[in-house]
Design a protein around this motif. Structure first.
Motif, PDB file in Angstrom:
ATOM      1  N   ARG A 242      -9.672  17.917  10.311  1.00 22.16           N
ATOM      2  CA  ARG A 242      -8.560  17.145  10.466  1.00 22.16           C
ATOM      3  C   ARG A 242      -7.578  17.621   9.458  1.00 22.16           C
ATOM      4  NH1 ARG A 242     -11.670  13.175  10.162  1.00 22.16           N
ATOM      5  NH2 ARG A 242     -10.449  11.702   9.070  1.00 22.16           N
ATOM      6  N   ARG A 243      -6.153  18.048   9.867  1.00 23.52           N
ATOM      7  CA  ARG A 243      -5.239  18.423   9.020  1.00 23.52           C
ATOM      8  C   ARG A 243      -3.945  17.976   9.721  1.00 23.52           C
ATOM      9  NH1 ARG A 243      -5.851  24.207   6.429  1.00 23.52           N
ATOM     10  NH2 ARG A 243      -7.394  22.807   5.472  1.00 23.52           N
ATOM     11  N   GLY A 244      -2.950  17.808   8.501  1.00 21.18           N
ATOM     12  CA  GLY A 244      -1.557  17.409   9.150  1.00 21.18           C
ATOM     13  C   GLY A 244      -1.158  16.291   8.502  1.00 21.18           C
ATOM     14  N   LEU A 245       0.157  16.491   7.811  1.00 23.79           N
ATOM     15  CA  LEU A 245       0.886  15.485   7.115  1.00 23.79           C
ATOM     16  C   LEU A 245       0.893  14.091   7.855  1.00 23.79           C
ATOM     17  CD1 LEU A 245       3.420  15.545   4.358  1.00 23.79           C
ATOM     18  CD2 LEU A 245       3.617  13.966   6.333  1.00 23.79           C
ATOM     19  N   ALA A 246       1.426  14.239   9.129  1.00 25.25           N
ATOM     20  CA  ALA A 246       1.733  13.072  10.106  1.00 25.25           C
ATOM     21  C   ALA A 246       0.297  12.274  10.335  1.00 25.25           C
ATOM     22  CB  ALA A 246       2.362  13.400  11.171  1.00 25.25           C
ATOM     23  N   SER A 247      -0.529  12.922  10.749  1.00 23.23           N
ATOM     24  CA  SER A 247      -1.696  12.124  10.909  1.00 23.23           C
ATOM     25  C   SER A 247      -2.471  11.856   9.728  1.00 23.23           C
ATOM     26  CB  SER A 247      -2.760  13.070  11.703  1.00 23.23           C
ATOM     27  OG  SER A 247      -3.003  14.159  11.000  1.00 23.23           O
ATOM     28  N   ALA A 248      -2.265  12.455   8.502  1.00 27.32           N
ATOM     29  CA  ALA A 248      -2.869  11.872   7.249  1.00 27.32           C
ATOM     30  C   ALA A 248      -2.257  10.552   7.100  1.00 27.32           C
ATOM     31  CB  ALA A 248      -2.547  12.911   6.249  1.00 27.32           C
ATOM     32  N   CYS A 249      -0.643  10.385   7.182  1.00 27.40           N
ATOM     33  CA  CYS A 249       0.004   9.095   6.920  1.00 27.40           C
ATOM     34  C   CYS A 249      -0.373   8.142   7.605  1.00 27.40           C
ATOM     35  CB  CYS A 249       1.267   9.283   6.863  1.00 27.40           C
ATOM     36  SG  CYS A 249       1.985  10.646   5.779  1.00 27.40           S
ATOM     37  N   ILE A 250      -0.615   8.311   9.113  1.00 23.73           N
ATOM     38  CA  ILE A 250      -1.116   7.490   9.978  1.00 23.73           C
ATOM     39  C   ILE A 250      -2.656   6.857   9.739  1.00 23.73           C
ATOM     40  CG2 ILE A 250      -1.916   7.187  12.481  1.00 23.73           C
ATOM     41  CD1 ILE A 250       0.389   8.969  13.358  1.00 23.73           C
ATOM     42  N   GLU A 251      -3.237   7.716   9.304  1.00 21.15           N
ATOM     43  CA  GLU A 251      -4.700   7.398   8.852  1.00 21.15           C
ATOM     44  C   GLU A 251      -4.855   6.282   7.728  1.00 21.15           C
ATOM     45  OE1 GLU A 251      -9.266   9.463   8.509  1.00 21.15           O
ATOM     46  OE2 GLU A 251      -7.202  10.276   9.613  1.00 21.15           O
TER      47      GLU A 251
ATOM     48  N   THR B  22       0.759  -1.061  -0.101  1.00 18.61           N
ATOM     49  CA  THR B  22      -0.033   0.080   0.060  1.00 18.61           C
ATOM     50  C   THR B  22       0.744   1.099   0.045  1.00 18.61           C
ATOM     51  OG1 THR B  22      -1.901  -1.057   1.215  1.00 18.61           O
ATOM     52  CG2 THR B  22      -1.748   1.417   1.350  1.00 18.61           C
ATOM     53  N   VAL B  23       0.576   1.934  -1.003  1.00 23.99           N
ATOM     54  CA  VAL B  23       1.398   3.355  -1.099  1.00 23.99           C
ATOM     55  C   VAL B  23       0.400   4.522  -0.477  1.00 23.99           C
ATOM     56  CG1 VAL B  23       2.528   4.872  -2.377  1.00 23.99           C
ATOM     57  CG2 VAL B  23       2.686   2.580  -2.888  1.00 23.99           C
ATOM     58  N   VAL B  24       0.811   5.258   0.664  1.00 23.62           N
ATOM     59  CA  VAL B  24      -0.170   6.194   1.188  1.00 23.62           C
ATOM     60  C   VAL B  24       0.784   7.449   0.674  1.00 23.62           C
ATOM     61  CG1 VAL B  24      -0.753   7.517   3.388  1.00 23.62           C
ATOM     62  CG2 VAL B  24      -0.578   4.712   3.100  1.00 23.62           C
ATOM     63  N   VAL B  25      -0.273   8.128  -0.122  1.00 24.97           N
ATOM     64  CA  VAL B  25      -0.125   9.615  -0.363  1.00 24.97           C
ATOM     65  C   VAL B  25      -0.781  10.796   0.218  1.00 24.97           C
ATOM     66  CG1 VAL B  25       0.014  10.921  -2.649  1.00 24.97           C
ATOM     67  CG2 VAL B  25       0.344   8.395  -2.779  1.00 24.97           C
ATOM     68  N   PRO B  26      -0.273  11.397   1.148  1.00 26.50           N
ATOM     69  CA  PRO B  26      -0.606  12.646   1.725  1.00 26.50           C
ATOM     70  C   PRO B  26      -1.006  13.731   1.015  1.00 26.50           C
ATOM     71  CG  PRO B  26       1.542  12.239   2.712  1.00 26.50           C
ATOM     72  CD  PRO B  26       1.100  11.205   1.642  1.00 26.50           C
TER      73      PRO B  26
ATOM     74  N   ASN C 153       3.125  10.467  17.965  1.00 29.02           N
ATOM     75  CA  ASN C 153       2.559  11.825  18.120  1.00 29.02           C
ATOM     76  C   ASN C 153       1.514  12.233  17.209  1.00 29.02           C
ATOM     77  OD1 ASN C 153       2.745  14.860  17.733  1.00 29.02           O
ATOM     78  ND2 ASN C 153       3.778  14.601  19.836  1.00 29.02           N
ATOM     79  N   GLY C 154       1.986  11.976  16.077  1.00 28.39           N
ATOM     80  CA  GLY C 154       0.931  12.338  14.959  1.00 28.39           C
ATOM     81  C   GLY C 154       0.826  13.805  14.519  1.00 28.39           C
ATOM     82  N   THR C 155       1.414  14.513  15.156  1.00 26.12           N
ATOM     83  CA  THR C 155       1.674  16.034  15.029  1.00 26.12           C
ATOM     84  C   THR C 155       2.739  16.682  13.917  1.00 26.12           C
ATOM     85  OG1 THR C 155       0.962  16.479  17.182  1.00 26.12           O
ATOM     86  CG2 THR C 155       1.831  18.447  15.879  1.00 26.12           C
ATOM     87  N   GLY C 156       2.518  17.317  13.030  1.00 23.32           N
ATOM     88  CA  GLY C 156       3.405  18.073  12.142  1.00 23.32           C
ATOM     89  C   GLY C 156       3.488  17.416  11.020  1.00 23.32           C
ATOM     90  N   PHE C 157       4.801  17.454  10.347  1.00 18.21           N
ATOM     91  CA  PHE C 157       4.932  16.925   8.964  1.00 18.21           C
ATOM     92  C   PHE C 157       5.958  15.738   8.843  1.00 18.21           C
ATOM     93  CE2 PHE C 157       2.397  20.464   7.948  1.00 18.21           C
ATOM     94  CZ  PHE C 157       2.222  20.504   6.468  1.00 18.21           C
ATOM     95  N   LYS C 158       6.727  15.626  10.019  1.00 18.74           N
ATOM     96  CA  LYS C 158       7.732  14.576  10.115  1.00 18.74           C
ATOM     97  C   LYS C 158       7.642  13.054  10.722  1.00 18.74           C
ATOM     98  CE  LYS C 158      10.134  17.681   7.697  1.00 18.74           C
ATOM     99  NZ  LYS C 158      10.028  17.287   6.234  1.00 18.74           N
ATOM    100  N   ILE C 159       6.652  12.441   9.685  1.00 26.81           N
ATOM    101  CA  ILE C 159       6.163  11.350  10.269  1.00 26.81           C
ATOM    102  C   ILE C 159       7.197  10.146  10.444  1.00 26.81           C
ATOM    103  CG2 ILE C 159       5.498  10.539   7.777  1.00 26.81           C
ATOM    104  CD1 ILE C 159       3.923   9.292  10.997  1.00 26.81           C
ATOM    105  N   LEU C 160       8.349  10.158   9.606  1.00 29.96           N
ATOM    106  CA  LEU C 160       9.371   9.149   9.713  1.00 29.96           C
ATOM    107  C   LEU C 160      10.252   9.366  11.045  1.00 29.96           C
ATOM    108  CD1 LEU C 160      11.419   7.222   8.668  1.00 29.96           C
ATOM    109  CD2 LEU C 160      12.545   9.007   7.496  1.00 29.96           C
ATOM    110  N   LEU C 161      10.250  10.466  11.165  1.00 30.78           N
ATOM    111  CA  LEU C 161      11.224  11.002  12.577  1.00 30.78           C
ATOM    112  C   LEU C 161      10.292  10.435  13.806  1.00 30.78           C
ATOM    113  CD1 LEU C 161      13.458  12.149  14.137  1.00 30.78           C
ATOM    114  CD2 LEU C 161      12.268  14.153  14.100  1.00 30.78           C
TER     115      LEU C 161
END
Length: 374
Positions: free
Chosen positions: A80-89, A17-21, A189-197
């Motif tokens: 809802r908004r934010g790259l990290a939380s979008a990736c998690i979802e 599965t390729v997730v594209v925020p 944490n799911g906050t911000g843009f750096k989901i990898l970190l």
């Protein structure tokens, strides 16, 4: 007697599965699908576009493609908004054994995905990162000089906290087994843009990491999402992980904004009373009003970025914020007075206790009433 139609074999379940925020990436969605189709030819895959209710119609474009291509799915998030939380979802919505995340702006090299998947299937790593900072990788083509310096500074800060050596902890292009993600998801944490970190720092042990080089491409359409609020969220994520998540990140941001309000209050008080003709008590009220207004605007822009109020909702929120903070100020004075009167604390600690209670009250009521989750 008619012959029954031949059974049609169902499509193979996706292996990857390729997730594209996405946010305002409508112009890039069709090209992203085309590139994934070419890069992953012969593999069972799907792509989940997770759109934060983009005003440019990103979700509509993705859903139109999904209507004719079962490999494409779209999650449209409202409120809802934010790259990290979008990736998690998006990753939580997958049943495939392997997951990948790639930005929707076409700056990542999708041709690397088969190599990422192969490394994971061979159990050569638990986390495969598309890296701009290992031999053979390059970032200059996709960054302005300012963004390049910001990225390098952010990576330097992150590496001080990482349990293993990662050359590009700021990358937004990576892949991992779903079993690994499912295990650490509750700690994200799911906050911000750096989901990898967030993923690396949330793991309960150092992950086995492989970094594959790629060249970061210039953006073709849309605009960069990097701004001051993103940088503040990134620093907040590092602070949250450094403190072990003892205090909610949003509370820390709210308290920090409150400190800026003290500065605003004192500046207005000085201008109105110290340099101007306004009586002290009236100047104090002007300073308090200015501080509350400043705090509201900054919190709306940064602390509650994912719930940002706009238009009429912003005006209503400001009025409600005044009321919440007004009650908090009365509570502050009352608590401090009781502690001082009863001899529980001296005036310094009594005042500090009242101030702390005010911050907690304002935060709780603001999160519940002003910027309530929709």
């Amino acid at each position: 007697m008619s012959t029954p139609p031949a059974a049609v074999a169902p499509p193979a379940p996706p292996r990857l599965t390729v997730v594209v925020p996405c946010y305002n990436e409508a112009a890039n969605v069709p090209e992203m699908v085309r590139r994934l189709d070419a890069a992953l030819a012969g593999l069972a895959w799907e792509a989940i576009f997770v759109d934060d209710d983009s005003p440019d119609g990103t979700a509509a474009v993705a859903k139109a493609i999904a209507a004719r291509d079962p490999r494409i799915r779209c999650i449209r998030r409202i409120g809802r908004r934010g790259l990290a939380s979008a990736c998690i979802e998006g990753m939580l919505a997958s049943a495939a054994p392997f997951l990948a995340v790639i930005d929707g702006d076409l700056q990542h090299d999708e041709t690397l995905l088969p190599r990422m998947l192969a490394a994971l299937e061979a159990e050569e790593a638990e986390l495969v990162i598309g890296s701009r900072h290992v031999a053979g990788g390059a970032a200059a083509g996709g960054f302005s000089d300012l963004r390049q310096r910001i990225s390098e500074a952010g990576a330097g800060l992150a590496q001080r906290l990482l349990p293993m050596r990662v050359a590009d902890p700021m990358s937004g292009f990576f892949a991992l087994p779903r079993a690994v993600f499912d295990g650490l998801a509750p700690r994200l944490n799911g906050t911000g843009f750096k989901i990898l970190l967030d993923i690396i720092l949330s793991a309960d042990r150092p992950l086995r990491v492989m970094e594959l080089p790629y060249s970061f491409r210039p953006r073709q359409a849309g605009e960069s999402k990097l701004d001051l609020a993103v940088l503040i969220e990134y620093l907040g994520l590092l602070l949250d992980k450094a403190l072990g998540g003892v205090l909610p990140l949003r509370f820390l941001a709210f308290a920090a904004v409150g400190l800026t309000g003290v500065v605003v209050h004192m500046v207005v008080l000085g201008l109105a009373h110290g340099l101007g003709p306004v009586p002290f008590e009236r100047a104090m009220w002007l300073g308090a009003l200015a501080a509350m207004t400043s705090n509201f605007l900054i919190n709306n822009r940064i602390t509650y970025r994912d719930r940002r109020l706009r238009g009429a909702a912003m005006l209503r929120g400001l009025v409600l914020f005044y009321l919440v903070c007004g009650v908090g100020a009365v509570a502050n004075a009352g608590i401090a007075a009781v502690l001082l009167r009863d001899g529980v604390l001296g005036w310094e600690l009594a005042g500090a206790a009242g101030a702390l209670m005010t911050v907690v009250w304002n935060y709780a009521m603001s999160s519940t009433l002003v910027w309530r989750a929709r």
